[in-house]
Design an enzyme around this catalytic site. Structure first.
Site, PDB file in Angstrom:
ATOM      1  N   GLU A   1       0.548  -1.059   0.142  1.00 45.88           N
ATOM      2  CA  GLU A   1      -0.122   0.140  -0.235  1.00 45.88           C
ATOM      3  C   GLU A   1       0.832   0.966   0.034  1.00 45.88           C
ATOM      4  OE1 GLU A   1      -3.149  -0.203   2.847  1.00 45.88           O
ATOM      5  OE2 GLU A   1      -3.817  -2.198   2.045  1.00 45.88           O
TER       6      GLU A   1
ATOM      7  N   GLN B   1      -8.414 -11.864   7.232  1.00 42.15           N
ATOM      8  CA  GLN B   1      -7.158 -12.579   7.621  1.00 42.15           C
ATOM      9  C   GLN B   1      -7.564 -13.507   7.484  1.00 42.15           C
ATOM     10  OE1 GLN B   1      -3.902 -10.130   9.697  1.00 42.15           O
ATOM     11  NE2 GLN B   1      -4.665  -8.879   7.786  1.00 42.15           N
TER      12      GLN B   1
ATOM     13  N   TYR C   1     -11.743  -3.548   0.137  1.00 41.37           N
ATOM     14  CA  TYR C   1     -12.419  -4.785   1.283  1.00 41.37           C
ATOM     15  C   TYR C   1     -13.788  -4.016   1.026  1.00 41.37           C
ATOM     16  CZ  TYR C   1      -8.623  -5.577   3.508  1.00 41.37           C
ATOM     17  OH  TYR C   1      -7.020  -5.759   3.762  1.00 41.37           O
TER      18      TYR C   1
ATOM     19  N   GLU D   1      -5.222  -8.485  -0.840  1.00 42.46           N
ATOM     20  CA  GLU D   1      -6.049  -7.765   0.162  1.00 42.46           C
ATOM     21  C   GLU D   1      -7.279  -8.179  -0.435  1.00 42.46           C
ATOM     22  OE1 GLU D   1      -4.968  -5.491   3.174  1.00 42.46           O
ATOM     23  OE2 GLU D   1      -2.721  -5.547   2.290  1.00 42.46           O
TER      24      GLU D   1
END
Length: 520
Positions: free
Chosen positions: A197, A373, A267, A324
């Site tokens: 990131e 996770q 996300y 992610e």
């Protein structure tokens, strides 16, 4: 109507009445005669960061713990992950990676420096889990390894020396240091990324600045030819999609430069608001449908990236790794906000399955993803409390989809699809994917996003004579059905079977369900 044998072990769920099904059948065609790209097993990759109880307590308890363990790793959690056939683990972060200095995590554990985890909760980081411990876990799981290098506070030298320490075969000082610390044989490093990131917690960089740093660093990351990891560039996220364009246009293969993939993070927030993200349980139906509206954006992000990469990399040398992804809710009341601990419900399982179906669709570019996770953090597979462990609905979604690891994708087309609508929000009622597994069977995965209405689906597997199908279903009466330490088996998969007529499967897909079947 074709008879369907449906046996649901979930409490309170019985056969769905025929009148509950839509009058018009959803039609799905799977072309078994036109195999597509292989679905890389690492699409089902995991992510373990030094964050809350994601590692300490959830996975690692130490060798002196009363909780049964092997060299410090919890036997119950490792056993459950082995059963899941976890193909790959990403470590040590995440944002944590750009403040992690690998030399602090080697040598005698009682002599390692104690640091402060400034990203996640401001708690002490003992460095008890370092390079050797991570590879021990990966080898116990039989999983590939994904190391996240420190670009933010590190240097090309630090990353180059870490790789030499892990993979060196000579009698160099670093290789000898590894041997002194108990590992004679080099570690197998499968993937290595430069930073994390970089647009945000990894340094607040521009694509131009990061690209120059990537080129500089990549030139010095050298390993033995037979132990060369795929090299990953830290890419963008929502609002930073231009990173894929800039990196793929400006990092071209040269004798000393590689870029095997570009990463991407996304996300799913029910509210799409980082200040108030939404509840993990006890949520209203409007947050159920908004969750699927948000997660379905993944298809657009991957489609746009594929278009960009097909333009700049027509030879398909560069992968697109969603390293992610997952649901992100408000933390559970009474927990440390920096630990990102949230409950996990049936909704999460459907979100996972929906994303799997998207990743399968783009298997030519999406060679790896990592849900965030693995344990106790965000959309976790497993939740722990002291010596107790529960498996989440997301765990079971991954379990249902195990046959898709390294399977060959098959073109799948949906017609006459239903639409699930609430107020002014609408999403497709059914999503699906199919593949031919390594065992030769054709597997079909189906998701019904509608929490109230079941649907009848006809599946035509072109090129294959189908007489029926068997598999499993995950569903429940409650939208937020979840397992607790008091009731660890409140929701889990149940057997599911369907018969066929004229070579077509007739599947009665319950409301809010995931079904994976193998055609017979």
């Amino acid at each position: 109507m074709v008879k369907l044998n449906l046996r649901l072990a979930v409490a309170g769920i019985g056969l769905v009445a025929a009148s509950a099904f839509a009058a018009d059948k959803v039609e799905i065609t799977v072309d078994a005669q036109k195999p597509g790209p292989v679905i890389n097993k690492n699409v089902y990759g995991q992510f373990a960061e030094h964050l809350g109880a994601g590692i300490y307590g959830g996975l690692w308890v130490g060798t002196d713990s009363k909780i049964p363990n092997t060299r410090g790793w919890r036997n119950d959690v490792v056993g459950a992950l082995k059963s899941l056939k976890v193909p790959l683990v990403r470590w040590p972060g995440g944002c944590f990676a750009d403040e992690y200095h690998w030399r602090e995590g080697i040598g005698p554990r009682d002599q390692r420096p104690v640091k402060v985890n400034t990203n996640w909760g401001g708690v002490e980081e003992s460095n008890a889990v370092g390079t050797h411990e991570f590879f021990d876990l990966a080898e116990m799981l039989g999983a590939d390894t994904y190391i996240n290098g420190n670009l933010g506070t590190g240097s090309p030298q630090e990353m180059a020396e870490w790789l030499e320490y892990m993979t060196g075969e000579s009698k160099s000082t670093l290789a000898e240091m590894r041997r002194k610390n108990g590992r004679d044989k080099p570690f197998k490093v499968d993937y290595f990324t430069i930073g994390n990131e970089a647009w945000g917690c990894g340094g607040n960089m521009t694509p131009e600045h990061y690209t120059n740093l990537y080129k500089q660093t990549a030139a010095f990351l050298k390993t033995p030819k037979h132990n060369t990891p795929k090299l990953i560039a830290s890419g963008g996220t929502t609002g930073h999609e231009e990173w894929t364009e800039y990196l793929s246009a400006n990092v071209k293969p040269e004798w000393s430069l590689r870029m095997d993939a570009i990463s991407f993070h996304f996300y799913t927030l029910p509210t799409n608001d980082w200040k108030v993200k939404g509840l993990a349980t006890g949520f209203p139906e409007k947050e159920w449908i908004s969750t699927f509206k948000q997660t379905l954006r993944m298809d657009g992000f991957v489609a746009d990236a594929k278009k960009t990469l097909d333009k700049n990399d027509p030879e398909k040398k560069v992968g697109f790794y969603v390293d992610e992804w997952g649901t992100w809710y408000d933390v559970e009341p009474g927990t440390n906000s920096g630990f990102l601990y949230q409950q996990n419900s049936l909704r999460d399982a459907l979100v996972a399955a929906t994303n799997f179906n998207i990743f399968h669709k783009y298997a030519d570019r999406v060679h790896m993803t990592n849900i965030a996770q693995m344990v106790n953090v965000l959309q976790a597979m497993i939740l722990t409390k002291d010596d107790k462990m529960i498996l989440t609905p997301t765990y079971y979604a991954f379990d249902l989809y195990k046959p898709f690891q390294d399977a060959t994708s098959l073109p799948t087309n949906i017609t006459h699809n239903t639409t699930y609508t609430l107020g002014d929000v609408s999403v497709p009622g059914v999503n699906a994917s199919a593949a031919r597994g390594k065992d030769g069977k054709v597997y079909v995965a189906l998701v019904n996003t509608n929490p109230k209405e079941a649907v009848e689906v006809t599946v035509n597997v072109a090129g294959t004579k189908v007489s029926g199908a068997k598999g499993r279903v995950l569903t429940s009466q409650l939208m937020d059905a979840h397992n607790t330490f008091e009731k660890p088996d409140a929701i889990k998969p149940a057997p599911f079977s369907a018969s066929a007529k004229d070579g077509k499967l007739s599947v009665k897909l319950p409301a809010k369900s995931v079904v994976v079947v193998a055609a017979e």
